[in-house]
Design a protein around this motif. Structure first.
Motif, PDB file in Angstrom:
ATOM      1  N   ILE A  37      60.916  72.143  79.398  1.00 23.84           N
ATOM      2  CA  ILE A  37      60.101  72.745  80.331  1.00 23.84           C
ATOM      3  C   ILE A  37      60.740  73.962  81.069  1.00 23.84           C
ATOM      4  CG2 ILE A  37      58.979  72.541  82.759  1.00 23.84           C
ATOM      5  CD1 ILE A  37      58.755  69.424  82.056  1.00 23.84           C
ATOM      6  N   LEU A  38      62.125  73.809  81.339  1.00 20.86           N
ATOM      7  CA  LEU A  38      62.848  74.879  81.873  1.00 20.86           C
ATOM      8  C   LEU A  38      62.869  76.183  80.902  1.00 20.86           C
ATOM      9  CD1 LEU A  38      65.764  73.041  83.988  1.00 20.86           C
ATOM     10  CD2 LEU A  38      63.666  74.486  84.885  1.00 20.86           C
ATOM     11  N   ARG A  39      63.112  75.690  79.688  1.00 21.75           N
ATOM     12  CA  ARG A  39      63.184  76.656  78.494  1.00 21.75           C
ATOM     13  C   ARG A  39      61.917  77.399  78.188  1.00 21.75           C
ATOM     14  NH1 ARG A  39      64.442  80.066  76.445  1.00 21.75           N
ATOM     15  NH2 ARG A  39      65.825  80.689  74.549  1.00 21.75           N
ATOM     16  N   ALA A  40      61.051  76.836  78.356  1.00 25.85           N
ATOM     17  CA  ALA A  40      59.415  77.184  77.999  1.00 25.85           C
ATOM     18  C   ALA A  40      59.056  78.209  79.179  1.00 25.85           C
ATOM     19  CB  ALA A  40      58.481  76.144  78.161  1.00 25.85           C
ATOM     20  N   LYS A  41      59.748  78.098  80.452  1.00 22.17           N
ATOM     21  CA  LYS A  41      59.519  79.243  81.535  1.00 22.17           C
ATOM     22  C   LYS A  41      60.192  80.248  81.187  1.00 22.17           C
ATOM     23  CE  LYS A  41      58.135  79.215  85.672  1.00 22.17           C
ATOM     24  NZ  LYS A  41      56.675  79.748  85.939  1.00 22.17           N
ATOM     25  N   LEU A  42      61.359  80.430  80.388  1.00 20.17           N
ATOM     26  CA  LEU A  42      61.885  81.569  79.988  1.00 20.17           C
ATOM     27  C   LEU A  42      61.549  82.242  78.766  1.00 20.17           C
ATOM     28  CD1 LEU A  42      65.260  80.139  81.360  1.00 20.17           C
ATOM     29  CD2 LEU A  42      64.283  81.866  82.359  1.00 20.17           C
ATOM     30  N   PRO A  43      61.901  83.357  78.607  1.00 22.03           N
ATOM     31  CA  PRO A  43      61.372  84.070  77.264  1.00 22.03           C
ATOM     32  C   PRO A  43      62.009  83.275  76.270  1.00 22.03           C
ATOM     33  CG  PRO A  43      62.164  85.648  78.724  1.00 22.03           C
ATOM     34  CD  PRO A  43      62.471  84.439  79.421  1.00 22.03           C
ATOM     35  N   LEU A  44      61.365  83.256  75.017  1.00 18.86           N
ATOM     36  CA  LEU A  44      62.124  82.678  73.777  1.00 18.86           C
ATOM     37  C   LEU A  44      62.454  83.234  72.919  1.00 18.86           C
ATOM     38  CD1 LEU A  44      59.310  79.680  72.996  1.00 18.86           C
ATOM     39  CD2 LEU A  44      61.512  79.230  73.959  1.00 18.86           C
ATOM     40  N   ASN A  45      61.908  84.749  72.794  1.00 18.26           N
ATOM     41  CA  ASN A  45      62.465  85.481  71.871  1.00 18.26           C
ATOM     42  C   ASN A  45      63.764  86.540  72.626  1.00 18.26           C
ATOM     43  OD1 ASN A  45      60.840  84.834  69.805  1.00 18.26           O
ATOM     44  ND2 ASN A  45      59.088  85.943  70.477  1.00 18.26           N
ATOM     45  N   THR A  46      64.720  85.929  72.627  1.00 19.71           N
ATOM     46  CA  THR A  46      65.955  86.725  73.254  1.00 19.71           C
ATOM     47  C   THR A  46      66.968  87.095  72.415  1.00 19.71           C
ATOM     48  OG1 THR A  46      67.006  84.866  73.834  1.00 19.71           O
ATOM     49  CG2 THR A  46      65.590  85.657  75.504  1.00 19.71           C
ATOM     50  N   ASP A  47      68.077  87.876  72.810  1.00 19.16           N
ATOM     51  CA  ASP A  47      69.027  88.197  71.967  1.00 19.16           C
ATOM     52  C   ASP A  47      70.024  87.157  71.738  1.00 19.16           C
ATOM     53  OD1 ASP A  47      71.606  89.045  73.628  1.00 19.16           O
ATOM     54  OD2 ASP A  47      69.453  89.482  74.743  1.00 19.16           O
TER      55      ASP A  47
ATOM     56  N   VAL B 194      70.359  77.886  70.516  1.00 16.96           N
ATOM     57  CA  VAL B 194      70.917  79.235  70.249  1.00 16.96           C
ATOM     58  C   VAL B 194      70.309  79.782  69.044  1.00 16.96           C
ATOM     59  CG1 VAL B 194      73.195  80.561  69.782  1.00 16.96           C
ATOM     60  CG2 VAL B 194      73.251  78.360  71.366  1.00 16.96           C
ATOM     61  N   SER B 195      70.028  81.027  69.197  1.00 16.46           N
ATOM     62  CA  SER B 195      69.042  81.690  68.061  1.00 16.46           C
ATOM     63  C   SER B 195      69.950  82.480  66.982  1.00 16.46           C
ATOM     64  CB  SER B 195      67.921  82.625  68.771  1.00 16.46           C
ATOM     65  OG  SER B 195      68.546  83.559  69.443  1.00 16.46           O
ATOM     66  N   ASP B 196      69.280  82.641  66.054  1.00 20.37           N
ATOM     67  CA  ASP B 196      70.054  83.183  64.890  1.00 20.37           C
ATOM     68  C   ASP B 196      70.283  84.821  65.127  1.00 20.37           C
ATOM     69  OD1 ASP B 196      71.033  82.010  62.582  1.00 20.37           O
ATOM     70  OD2 ASP B 196      69.262  82.968  61.331  1.00 20.37           O
ATOM     71  N   PRO B 197      71.178  85.437  64.689  1.00 23.03           N
ATOM     72  CA  PRO B 197      72.334  84.891  63.908  1.00 23.03           C
ATOM     73  C   PRO B 197      73.573  84.289  64.395  1.00 23.03           C
ATOM     74  CG  PRO B 197      72.687  87.362  64.314  1.00 23.03           C
ATOM     75  CD  PRO B 197      71.247  86.851  64.968  1.00 23.03           C
ATOM     76  N   MET B 198      73.532  84.161  65.698  1.00 23.02           N
ATOM     77  CA  MET B 198      74.516  83.372  66.291  1.00 23.02           C
ATOM     78  C   MET B 198      74.795  82.116  65.849  1.00 23.02           C
ATOM     79  SD  MET B 198      77.022  83.929  68.593  1.00 23.02           S
ATOM     80  CE  MET B 198      76.590  85.012  69.927  1.00 23.02           C
ATOM     81  N   PRO B 199      75.482  81.533  65.304  1.00 20.75           N
ATOM     82  CA  PRO B 199      75.833  80.146  64.823  1.00 20.75           C
ATOM     83  C   PRO B 199      76.167  79.156  65.945  1.00 20.75           C
ATOM     84  CG  PRO B 199      77.507  81.283  64.137  1.00 20.75           C
ATOM     85  CD  PRO B 199      77.114  82.272  64.965  1.00 20.75           C
ATOM     86  N   SER B 200      75.643  78.053  65.986  1.00 24.04           N
ATOM     87  CA  SER B 200      76.082  76.900  66.658  1.00 24.04           C
ATOM     88  C   SER B 200      75.788  75.813  65.840  1.00 24.04           C
ATOM     89  CB  SER B 200      75.180  76.998  67.909  1.00 24.04           C
ATOM     90  OG  SER B 200      73.839  76.404  67.834  1.00 24.04           O
ATOM     91  N   TRP B 201      76.444  74.581  66.354  1.00 27.29           N
ATOM     92  CA  TRP B 201      76.232  73.315  65.381  1.00 27.29           C
ATOM     93  C   TRP B 201      74.678  73.074  65.447  1.00 27.29           C
ATOM     94  CZ3 TRP B 201      80.846  70.020  67.964  1.00 27.29           C
ATOM     95  CH2 TRP B 201      82.090  70.347  67.265  1.00 27.29           C
ATOM     96  N   GLY B 202      73.974  73.209  66.283  1.00 19.07           N
ATOM     97  CA  GLY B 202      72.617  72.985  66.201  1.00 19.07           C
ATOM     98  C   GLY B 202      71.709  73.745  65.396  1.00 19.07           C
ATOM     99  N   ASN B 203      71.928  75.110  65.289  1.00 17.37           N
ATOM    100  CA  ASN B 203      71.346  76.006  64.157  1.00 17.37           C
ATOM    101  C   ASN B 203      71.823  75.668  62.951  1.00 17.37           C
ATOM    102  OD1 ASN B 203      73.181  77.886  64.418  1.00 17.37           O
ATOM    103  ND2 ASN B 203      71.783  79.203  65.736  1.00 17.37           N
ATOM    104  N   LEU B 204      73.165  75.482  62.838  1.00 18.65           N
ATOM    105  CA  LEU B 204      73.803  75.189  61.604  1.00 18.65           C
ATOM    106  C   LEU B 204      73.050  73.838  60.929  1.00 18.65           C
ATOM    107  CD1 LEU B 204      77.603  76.103  61.965  1.00 18.65           C
ATOM    108  CD2 LEU B 204      75.737  77.321  60.748  1.00 18.65           C
ATOM    109  N   LEU B 205      72.913  72.745  61.595  1.00 19.02           N
ATOM    110  CA  LEU B 205      72.097  71.583  61.187  1.00 19.02           C
ATOM    111  C   LEU B 205      70.871  71.805  60.666  1.00 19.02           C
ATOM    112  CD1 LEU B 205      73.208  68.781  63.762  1.00 19.02           C
ATOM    113  CD2 LEU B 205      74.307  69.470  61.657  1.00 19.02           C
ATOM    114  N   GLN B 206      70.213  73.103  61.090  1.00 20.00           N
ATOM    115  CA  GLN B 206      68.538  73.058  60.647  1.00 20.00           C
ATOM    116  C   GLN B 206      68.565  72.888  59.003  1.00 20.00           C
ATOM    117  OE1 GLN B 206      67.236  76.750  62.065  1.00 20.00           O
ATOM    118  NE2 GLN B 206      66.650  75.870  64.192  1.00 20.00           N
ATOM    119  N   ASP B 207      69.493  73.455  58.207  1.00 23.44           N
ATOM    120  CA  ASP B 207      69.450  73.250  56.754  1.00 23.44           C
ATOM    121  C   ASP B 207      69.223  71.653  56.183  1.00 23.44           C
ATOM    122  OD1 ASP B 207      69.678  75.751  56.185  1.00 23.44           O
ATOM    123  OD2 ASP B 207      71.752  75.740  56.008  1.00 23.44           O
TER     124      ASP B 207
END
Lengths: 291, 265
Positions: B116-126, B214-227
């Motif tokens: 909910i809090l995340r949706a309140k803020l912009p999703l397309n950020t650097d 965390v959004s691409d290209p910055m890696p984090s365990w979360g987005n690395l698990l997307q594969d």
């Protein structure tokens, strides 16, 4: 003398209900504020209509502003919510209640089986850890629980999805390690009770011991644990439904977050807050009654 | 076991801290001619679908997840401490209102509150903003449980004999709070910190998988698990499971540190 426990129970029920009402009122306020301050809420399409005179536009603007002050808006939102109207979803363009009506049964089924499975597996694991009194089993069960705690629920969900196994087991395995510690401590306490030791010495069969001296006295705490398990299940259905394409409330919340559909998120938040608070209250009350 | 856990965590932490020196390439360096390459001497864990070195991304991603989760836990604890003071207050209404707010936050599943809090803020950020948003929001959204624990502890302190003695001795309230109150809360804060860090690491992993972290290209365990959502790619290159394996190992080590020394043997 006999009326006193009744009065105590009544007081407890009243306090719990008051707490529930307070939670819903505050939750409703937060939801209304979220909708009221969502991007584009203040935009009135009539202001772009070139055929409207300046006076009419000013009157419309004044009415809009008055109706959209936070307190009147909150009261209106709460009144509508009480009648089952949670507004309209921005992304789906249908009433939120309609979306909930379609998706709630799917999530309810997943949560129901998940909670039942999580508690059953948790109890079985806790029993294995305590009853045979073998260090190997105790370490093995703690290791299983620890391993499950280390795996994100989303990864568990994907594993079950690709293995075409029931997703409710993934929910259950998410709950299991989080209730295992409490259940083990509870069983440990009961198994070392003098009543159980005496019954064991009398040669009463293990299954009778389990029901009469363990499950029955543990019922109040189990009910409280079930309330906690319910909250955990609600949290776990978001990644599970989103990643495994299950059309439930969790997937709806995820899609609403991705499309920044704040009216839908607010409606969901209000309902989930109410349901969770109600289940917890019922669990605590039943636990209190049994105690 | 505790010693082993501490050693593993220290090694992972050092590796992530020295990621720029240890990683053969930058986390966003692309080798377009070798997408989805298998493990080799040039790419120790192969490359992803757009030709980035998986090993380098894992090192940098570990740094993001393992260093920022404790930072988020600190934010939660500071917030919880600040909120718990009025929650334990004797002023009628204040304690009840804060307690009600805490109950709401605890009634709403944590992940739901976060989105909910995340949706309140912009999703397309650097990427760097998304890192701060993800972990900052975790810190903000996770105050409720520690606040409840702190409020209970403060109420207990209020009824303690040493406090009455200190008050009777005429010690100013700020001095009592600073010299006597805070040390009492320190052990509770440490326990809460040990609970929150693994919880935030796991949450980031789930959020990353959902595309809300965390959004691409910055890696984090979360987005690395997307594969992991593509089993055929996992079968072709099992090194894709490395972030998951590292996450599980770190989580187990953190669990071992949570339990009392005699229980973790």
């Amino acid at each position: 003398m006999t009326l006193r426990p009744l009065a105590d129970a009544g007081r407890r029920v009243f306090r719990s209900l008051l707490n529930l009402v307070l939670v819903v009122l505050l939750g409703g306020f937060a939801a209304a504020a979220l909708v009221r301050y969502s991007p584009g809420f203040d935009v009135d399409e009539n202001s772009w209509n070139p055929r409207i005179s300046a006076d009419t536009l000013a009157a419309l603007h004044a009415r809009h502003e008055q109706a959209n002050q936070l307190l009147p808006f909150y009261l209106h939102y709460l009144r509508a919510a009480a009648q089952g109207d949670f507004g309209q979803s921005d992304s789906y363009r249908v009433p939120v209640s309609e979306l909930l009506h379609d998706r709630a049964p799917v999530s309810a089924k997943l949560i129901g089986w998940g909670v039942a499975g999580g508690l059953s597996f948790g109890l079985a694991l806790a029993w294995l850890s305590v009853w045979p009194r073998r260090a190997v089993l105790s370490i093995a069960t703690a290791s299983v629980s620890g391993l499950l705690l280390a795996i994100p629920s989303a990864v568990l969900a994907l594993a079950f999805f690709f293995a075409e196994a029931p997703l409710s087991i993934a929910v259950a395995l998410t709950i299991l390690p989080r209730v295992f510690g409490t259940l083990r401590a509870l069983l440990e306490e009961l198994y070392s009770s003098s009543a159980l030791l005496a019954a064991r010495a009398r040669g009463i069969p293990p299954w009778v011991l389990g029901i009469r001296y363990v499950l029955r006295p543990a019922a109040p705490q189990l009910m409280a644990v079930a309330g906690v398990a319910f909250v955990l299940a609600f949290g776990s259905i978001i990644p599970i439904e989103a990643l495994c394409d299950v059309p439930g409330i969790g997937q709806l919340a995820w899609k609403a977050a991705l499309s920044r559909d704040l009216p839908l998120l607010s409606g969901l938040a209000l309902i989930i807050t109410f349901v969770v608070a109600f289940v917890q209250m019922t669990g605590d009350l039943l636990a209190g009654e049994r105690n | 076991m505790r010693f082993l856990a501490i050693a593993i965590l220290a090694a992972v932490m050092l590796a992530s801290l020295f990621a720029p020196r240890l990683a053969p390439y930058a986390y966003d360096a692309q080798f377009r001619e070798t997408p989805n390459a298998p493990a080799s001497r040039i790419f120790p864990m192969g490359t992803d679908d757009i030709g980035r070195d998986r090993f380098s991304r894992l090192l940098y991603g570990t740094r993001v997840s393992i260093l920022l989760a404790p930072a988020a836990a600190c934010v939660s604890i500071v917030l919880a401490l600040l909120i718990s003071v009025p929650a334990a207050s004797r002023v009628p209404g204040v304690g009840l209102a804060v307690s009600g707010l805490t109950t709401i936050c605890l009634s709403l599943p944590w992940l739901f509150l976060f989105i909910i809090l995340r949706a309140k803020l912009p999703l397309n950020t650097d990427p760097s903003t998304s890192v701060l948003l993800t972990f900052g929001l975790m810190g903000v959204a996770g105050w409720a449980w520690p606040a409840r624990v702190f409020a209970a502890a403060i109420r207990e302190i209020r009824q303690s004999g040493w406090l009455l003695q200190a008050q009777a001795a005429g010690i100013p309230p700020w001095r009592i709070a600073l010299l006597y109150g805070l040390p009492h809360l320190r052990s509770i804060a440490a326990a809460q910190f040990r609970v929150l860090v693994p919880a935030y690491i796991l949450s980031e992993a789930s959020l990353g998988l959902l595309g809300l972290g965390v959004s691409d290209p910055m890696p984090s365990w979360g987005n690395l698990l997307q594969d992991l959502q593509h089993p055929d790619i996992v079968r072709a290159n099992p090194w894709i499971l490395a972030p998951l394996a590292l996450l599980v190992i770190v989580m187990i080590c953190l669990e071992l540190l949570q339990s009392p020394p005699e229980a973790s043997l």
